[in-house]
Design a protein around this motif. Sequence first.
Motif, PDB file in Angstrom:
ATOM      1  N   SER A   1       0.826  -1.208   0.000  1.00  0.00           N
ATOM      2  CA  SER A   1       0.000   0.000   0.000  1.00  0.00           C
ATOM      3  C   SER A   1       0.859   1.256   0.000  1.00  0.00           C
ATOM      4  CB  SER A   1      -0.921   0.004   1.217  1.00  0.00           C
ATOM      5  OG  SER A   1      -0.170   0.014   2.422  1.00  0.00           O
ATOM      6  N   LEU A   2       2.002   1.227   0.694  1.00  0.00           N
ATOM      7  CA  LEU A   2       2.858   2.410   0.754  1.00  0.00           C
ATOM      8  C   LEU A   2       3.579   2.618  -0.575  1.00  0.00           C
ATOM      9  CD1 LEU A   2       4.015   4.742   2.350  1.00  0.00           C
ATOM     10  CD2 LEU A   2       5.719   3.189   3.325  1.00  0.00           C
ATOM     11  N   VAL A   3       4.088   1.547  -1.174  1.00  0.00           N
ATOM     12  CA  VAL A   3       4.751   1.662  -2.480  1.00  0.00           C
ATOM     13  C   VAL A   3       3.772   2.215  -3.513  1.00  0.00           C
ATOM     14  CG1 VAL A   3       5.877   0.397  -4.344  1.00  0.00           C
ATOM     15  CG2 VAL A   3       6.356  -0.210  -1.959  1.00  0.00           C
ATOM     16  N   ASN A   4       2.563   1.658  -3.558  1.00  0.00           N
ATOM     17  CA  ASN A   4       1.566   2.109  -4.534  1.00  0.00           C
ATOM     18  C   ASN A   4       1.141   3.551  -4.301  1.00  0.00           C
ATOM     19  OD1 ASN A   4       1.556  -0.361  -5.833  1.00  0.00           O
ATOM     20  ND2 ASN A   4      -0.182  -1.163  -4.663  1.00  0.00           N
ATOM     21  N   ALA A   5       1.073   3.949  -3.022  1.00  0.00           N
ATOM     22  CA  ALA A   5       0.674   5.325  -2.713  1.00  0.00           C
ATOM     23  C   ALA A   5       1.724   6.315  -3.190  1.00  0.00           C
ATOM     24  CB  ALA A   5       0.446   5.470  -1.210  1.00  0.00           C
ATOM     25  N   VAL A   6       2.990   6.027  -2.943  1.00  0.00           N
ATOM     26  CA  VAL A   6       4.069   6.921  -3.374  1.00  0.00           C
ATOM     27  C   VAL A   6       4.124   6.992  -4.899  1.00  0.00           C
ATOM     28  CG1 VAL A   6       6.572   7.274  -3.383  1.00  0.00           C
ATOM     29  CG2 VAL A   6       5.422   6.545  -1.281  1.00  0.00           C
ATOM     30  N   ILE A   7       4.007   5.860  -5.559  1.00  0.00           N
ATOM     31  CA  ILE A   7       4.040   5.831  -7.027  1.00  0.00           C
ATOM     32  C   ILE A   7       2.877   6.639  -7.603  1.00  0.00           C
ATOM     33  CG2 ILE A   7       3.811   4.340  -9.044  1.00  0.00           C
ATOM     34  CD1 ILE A   7       6.514   4.163  -7.658  1.00  0.00           C
ATOM     35  N   ALA A   8       1.693   6.467  -7.017  1.00  0.00           N
ATOM     36  CA  ALA A   8       0.495   7.118  -7.553  1.00  0.00           C
ATOM     37  C   ALA A   8       0.581   8.631  -7.486  1.00  0.00           C
ATOM     38  CB  ALA A   8      -0.743   6.627  -6.811  1.00  0.00           C
ATOM     39  N   ILE A   9       1.180   9.167  -6.433  1.00  0.00           N
ATOM     40  CA  ILE A   9       1.166  10.617  -6.241  1.00  0.00           C
ATOM     41  C   ILE A   9       2.463  11.293  -6.673  1.00  0.00           C
ATOM     42  CG2 ILE A   9       2.057  10.679  -3.888  1.00  0.00           C
ATOM     43  CD1 ILE A   9      -0.932  12.700  -5.287  1.00  0.00           C
ATOM     44  N   GLU A  10       3.561  10.540  -6.727  1.00  0.00           N
ATOM     45  CA  GLU A  10       4.854  11.153  -7.024  1.00  0.00           C
ATOM     46  C   GLU A  10       5.411  10.817  -8.408  1.00  0.00           C
ATOM     47  OE1 GLU A  10       6.867  13.328  -5.258  1.00  0.00           O
ATOM     48  OE2 GLU A  10       5.114  13.606  -3.980  1.00  0.00           O
ATOM     49  N   ASP A  11       5.179   9.597  -8.909  1.00  0.00           N
ATOM     50  CA  ASP A  11       5.812   9.195 -10.187  1.00  0.00           C
ATOM     51  C   ASP A  11       5.106   7.936 -10.703  1.00  0.00           C
ATOM     52  OD1 ASP A  11       7.413   8.677 -12.325  1.00  0.00           O
ATOM     53  OD2 ASP A  11       9.274   8.428 -11.184  1.00  0.00           O
ATOM     54  N   ARG A  12       3.999   8.140 -11.455  1.00  0.00           N
ATOM     55  CA  ARG A  12       3.160   7.004 -11.842  1.00  0.00           C
ATOM     56  C   ARG A  12       3.859   6.045 -12.807  1.00  0.00           C
ATOM     57  NH1 ARG A  12      -3.044   9.286 -12.572  1.00  0.00           N
ATOM     58  NH2 ARG A  12      -3.211  10.225 -10.479  1.00  0.00           N
ATOM     59  N   ARG A  13       4.812   6.545 -13.578  1.00  0.00           N
ATOM     60  CA  ARG A  13       5.484   5.677 -14.549  1.00  0.00           C
ATOM     61  C   ARG A  13       6.868   5.258 -14.061  1.00  0.00           C
ATOM     62  NH1 ARG A  13       6.981   7.077 -19.111  1.00  0.00           N
ATOM     63  NH2 ARG A  13       6.453   5.136 -20.168  1.00  0.00           N
TER      64      ARG A  13
ATOM     65  N   VAL B   1      -6.740   5.105  -6.949  1.00  0.00           N
ATOM     66  CA  VAL B   1      -7.853   4.549  -7.723  1.00  0.00           C
ATOM     67  C   VAL B   1      -7.583   4.737  -9.213  1.00  0.00           C
ATOM     68  CG1 VAL B   1     -10.311   4.772  -8.256  1.00  0.00           C
ATOM     69  CG2 VAL B   1      -9.531   4.913  -5.881  1.00  0.00           C
ATOM     70  N   GLU B   2      -7.070   5.901  -9.580  1.00  0.00           N
ATOM     71  CA  GLU B   2      -6.785   6.199 -10.986  1.00  0.00           C
ATOM     72  C   GLU B   2      -5.712   5.279 -11.554  1.00  0.00           C
ATOM     73  OE1 GLU B   2      -5.761  10.298 -11.114  1.00  0.00           O
ATOM     74  OE2 GLU B   2      -7.721  11.000 -10.417  1.00  0.00           O
ATOM     75  N   THR B   3      -4.744   4.899 -10.752  1.00  0.00           N
ATOM     76  CA  THR B   3      -3.692   3.999 -11.233  1.00  0.00           C
ATOM     77  C   THR B   3      -4.110   2.535 -11.149  1.00  0.00           C
ATOM     78  OG1 THR B   3      -2.662   3.900  -9.046  1.00  0.00           O
ATOM     79  CG2 THR B   3      -1.875   5.618 -10.556  1.00  0.00           C
ATOM     80  N   GLY B   4      -5.252   2.263 -10.559  1.00  0.00           N
ATOM     81  CA  GLY B   4      -5.718   0.886 -10.440  1.00  0.00           C
ATOM     82  C   GLY B   4      -5.145   0.140  -9.256  1.00  0.00           C
TER      83      GLY B   4
ATOM     84  N   ARG C   1     -12.450   1.815  -5.790  1.00  0.00           N
ATOM     85  CA  ARG C   1     -13.132   2.987  -5.262  1.00  0.00           C
ATOM     86  C   ARG C   1     -13.682   2.716  -3.871  1.00  0.00           C
ATOM     87  NH1 ARG C   1     -12.580   7.927  -5.298  1.00  0.00           N
ATOM     88  NH2 ARG C   1     -12.283   7.827  -7.567  1.00  0.00           N
ATOM     89  N   ASP C   2     -14.160   1.511  -3.642  1.00  0.00           N
ATOM     90  CA  ASP C   2     -14.686   1.152  -2.326  1.00  0.00           C
ATOM     91  C   ASP C   2     -13.586   1.215  -1.268  1.00  0.00           C
ATOM     92  OD1 ASP C   2     -16.822   0.112  -0.584  1.00  0.00           O
ATOM     93  OD2 ASP C   2     -15.547  -1.673  -0.477  1.00  0.00           O
ATOM     94  N   GLU C   3     -12.387   0.706  -1.596  1.00  0.00           N
ATOM     95  CA  GLU C   3     -11.264   0.771  -0.656  1.00  0.00           C
ATOM     96  C   GLU C   3     -10.872   2.211  -0.373  1.00  0.00           C
ATOM     97  OE1 GLU C   3      -8.511  -3.146  -1.292  1.00  0.00           O
ATOM     98  OE2 GLU C   3      -8.717  -1.814  -3.045  1.00  0.00           O
ATOM     99  N   ALA C   4     -10.902   3.051  -1.391  1.00  0.00           N
ATOM    100  CA  ALA C   4     -10.567   4.461  -1.208  1.00  0.00           C
ATOM    101  C   ALA C   4     -11.577   5.140  -0.287  1.00  0.00           C
ATOM    102  CB  ALA C   4     -10.510   5.167  -2.555  1.00  0.00           C
ATOM    103  N   ASP C   5     -12.857   4.846  -0.477  1.00  0.00           N
ATOM    104  CA  ASP C   5     -13.899   5.453   0.355  1.00  0.00           C
ATOM    105  C   ASP C   5     -13.748   5.036   1.816  1.00  0.00           C
ATOM    106  OD1 ASP C   5     -14.926   6.720  -1.853  1.00  0.00           O
ATOM    107  OD2 ASP C   5     -16.484   5.197  -2.234  1.00  0.00           O
ATOM    108  N   LYS C   6     -13.424   3.776   2.037  1.00  0.00           N
ATOM    109  CA  LYS C   6     -13.203   3.317   3.412  1.00  0.00           C
ATOM    110  C   LYS C   6     -11.971   4.002   4.016  1.00  0.00           C
ATOM    111  CE  LYS C   6     -15.310  -1.270   2.934  1.00  0.00           C
ATOM    112  NZ  LYS C   6     -15.045  -2.735   2.931  1.00  0.00           N
TER     113      LYS C   6
END
Length: 869
Positions: free
Chosen positions: A183-195, A340-343, A347-352
């Motif tokens: 979850s932490l790796v995906n969070a950093v990638i999603a907001i800082e460097d998606r590619r 959510v945008e990066t998959g 959306r349900d997990e994000a809302d929780k």
Amino acid sequence: MAIKLRIPKGKKGRFHVSDPVLRAGVATFIILCTLALGVFAFFYVKYQKLIDQRMSGPVFANASKIYATPRVLMPGYKTTREEVASQLRRAGYSEETEKGESKLGRYQLVSQGIKIRPGPESFHSPENALIKFDGDTVQGISSLDKGDSISEYELEPQLVTGLFDNQQRSKRRLITYDDLPTSLVNAVIAIEDRRFFQHSGINYWRFLQAGLRDLQSRRRAEGGSTLTMQISRGFFLTPEKTYTRKLSEMMIAIELEQRFSKKQIFEFYANHIYMGQRGSFTINGLGEAAQAYFNKDVKNLTLPESALLAGIIQRPNYFNPYRNKEAALTRRNVVLNSMVETGAISRDEADKGKAAGLNLSTPNVEASDAPYFVDLLKDGLLQRYTEEQLNEDGLRIYTTLDPELQRAAAEAVEVGIKEIDDLIYKSRRRKLVAGKGKNAKAETIVKAGPIPQVALVAMNPQTGEVLAMVGGRNYGFSQLNHAAAKRPTGSIFKPFVFATAVNTALNGQQPVFTPASMVDNTPTTFFFDDQIYEPRNYQDKYNEVVTARFALAHSLNNATVRIAEQVGYDKVAELAQAAGIKGVKATPAMALGAYDATPLEMAGAYTAFANNGIWSSPIMLSSIRNAQGEVIEDFKNEKKPIMDPRVAYVMTSMLQGVIDNGTATAVHQRGFTAPAAGKTGTSHDAWFAGYTSNLLCVVWVGYDDYSDLKQEGNRTAAPIWTEFMKRAVRLPAYRNVKPFTPPEGVVNLNLDKLTNRIATATCPDDYNAAFILGTEPKETCDQTSADQRGFFSKLFGLGPKPLPPPVVSNINQQQQRQQPAQNAQTNQPEDPNQKKKGFFGKILGAFKDDKNKNKDSEKQNPPPTRTPQ
């Protein structure tokens, strides 16, 4: 016939190879390419060397780690298997079902229990054990190897914090890529460097977009940096925003991508990234951030917590959740939407995740990091190791610190200092009237003054282990450790005067002194070394003759100095120095605590009272191991008997009187009812030193500039002590507070307050006192002092009157003062100047005598008075 075709020669073309202009252009191009290649090669080699140099050794300083004292489990201990599992995870253990095995150890949750298997790098490597639980209580402990039961079991010590570089004052907990939750790796990638996992170090499209925005805004605001470029800048370059630095950053990023895997690069990033400020320390890396914001190992972060840390990266100080909760919450939710945008999540997990609270750990640095304790520890370590060894060798430093007790200490100080600030504010507030007549207006002004500071030291009275330490009101505000700063000790020194006096029962010195001994407390001038010393009681209140127990309970100055003079200043100083109070000198002022000692030294000194006369030097360090857990040094403190156990118990009994009916009754009034002994202190500073059967604590309050606090110890230091002890006894390790047990050779008696003889049913107004066997009163209150006359005999003054109460041992000067009074009651002639009473005078005199008796009783138990110390 042959046809001859004549190919016409065209005109000499503009770009013919023989054209000198073309040749010159080609040559120029080649030269420029060569130069560019040369420049590229130069900088490539230059940055290659820079990378080699930076990466040749440890990428990050492997600072020594500070560990707490081990938690000891035993049958009856209040905790759950989930709490034990959580402690083991924080200590570095891995669960049996996890991939990868921790060298510290493993654990496995089983039905109503937990199996613990320490690894080769464990602190103590005890045997494998099964701990069974009955709800929230340890039911039993058994060996997994032998099958037999175990009386107690030490868990792996908890990591408290890492040491720090004195110059940078930054902290970092090194982690590996495998330590990071997905979850932490995906969070950093999603907001800082998606590619990040697709590009080769540079995201050209994003870089181009950033450049266009810079041109539009006419300022260099957009970075467009990838994680690799951020590492390039942070590791090798300055953070300034220039085009040349950006080109260098890109070149280094390309080299890093060629030399390291994506996981390695992300690991560099996770350990390097700046994550804000905590107290006076900077937080570097996601490992330290997880501890700072959530008091968790990074492995245990939840999705919302991972999103919050990833969101902080952009602007750590602005998105600090302690300072700007709403901004941090909004940023966390932005990260969840990006995931959510990066998959990465649904959306349900994000809302929780958005619905979850921030769940931050306490913002109190003193509660989690024990910075004053660590600073003092490091000062001692630097006498044995170099700064480089402490910051680079990854030493494991095992201490005596109890994290739960440290948290209780920090919380108690936080609560108490607010009360003290209110007291100081009220004492400085003044109301003034400006103007006259109808124009008069009342104004309130607050006089300026220094800020009160505080120190708290908690110790195991049997071992001398320092369990908690708070050295000031706010570590970020001041790093001066007041727990190790020398201050006049005030009245918490007085017990050493009384202990020296009680010791006369054993050393043959006359007269023998007991808690029931009568002491003159009138204003007195003392002469010492051709100097005059005139102590005064608090608010100039005096009781002519009082018991020693009463004198200590109400901290009477004149009585205390008189006792010190009687038993010998040198003997008092000798005992105090044996207890670690090295700065005392044999003078009258010593008796009132005029000489300096630190709160830490005073805590050590009081171990002699709390531990049957055995003094233990304060100790903070138990062992030093290398990075593999191998022992480098183990440590033991100094212990020695400095007073007889009987003397120590008598003093404990007298100090219980301070809390039960003396200057420290606020302790009980504030809700702490466990058996405890202690002493207040008030001079320029305020003190309270007290202990139970299993915990000792000293609190100091004062100003850094040595100005007068003008607040008594029972209103400032004692409330903090009480807050701390109330929290401490709720903890499993300190819950079992027992009454103080007298050693052989001590007797406890209930004495009549009026006569100081053994109380009976005819004199129920009594108090309890401890005596060394053979020095206790032998007569009862009704043997010589009870008035056996009838009503009319008493009314008309007929029949023999009761004799005055005897004393167990009189101070010489007091004996001389009492002699005339005794003669007056043994058929001595009356004063000729005294007017004889008539019939009604005698009747009135009977009632007047009763009033005088009540006044005599008040001399033994007057309203509490507090004295400067």
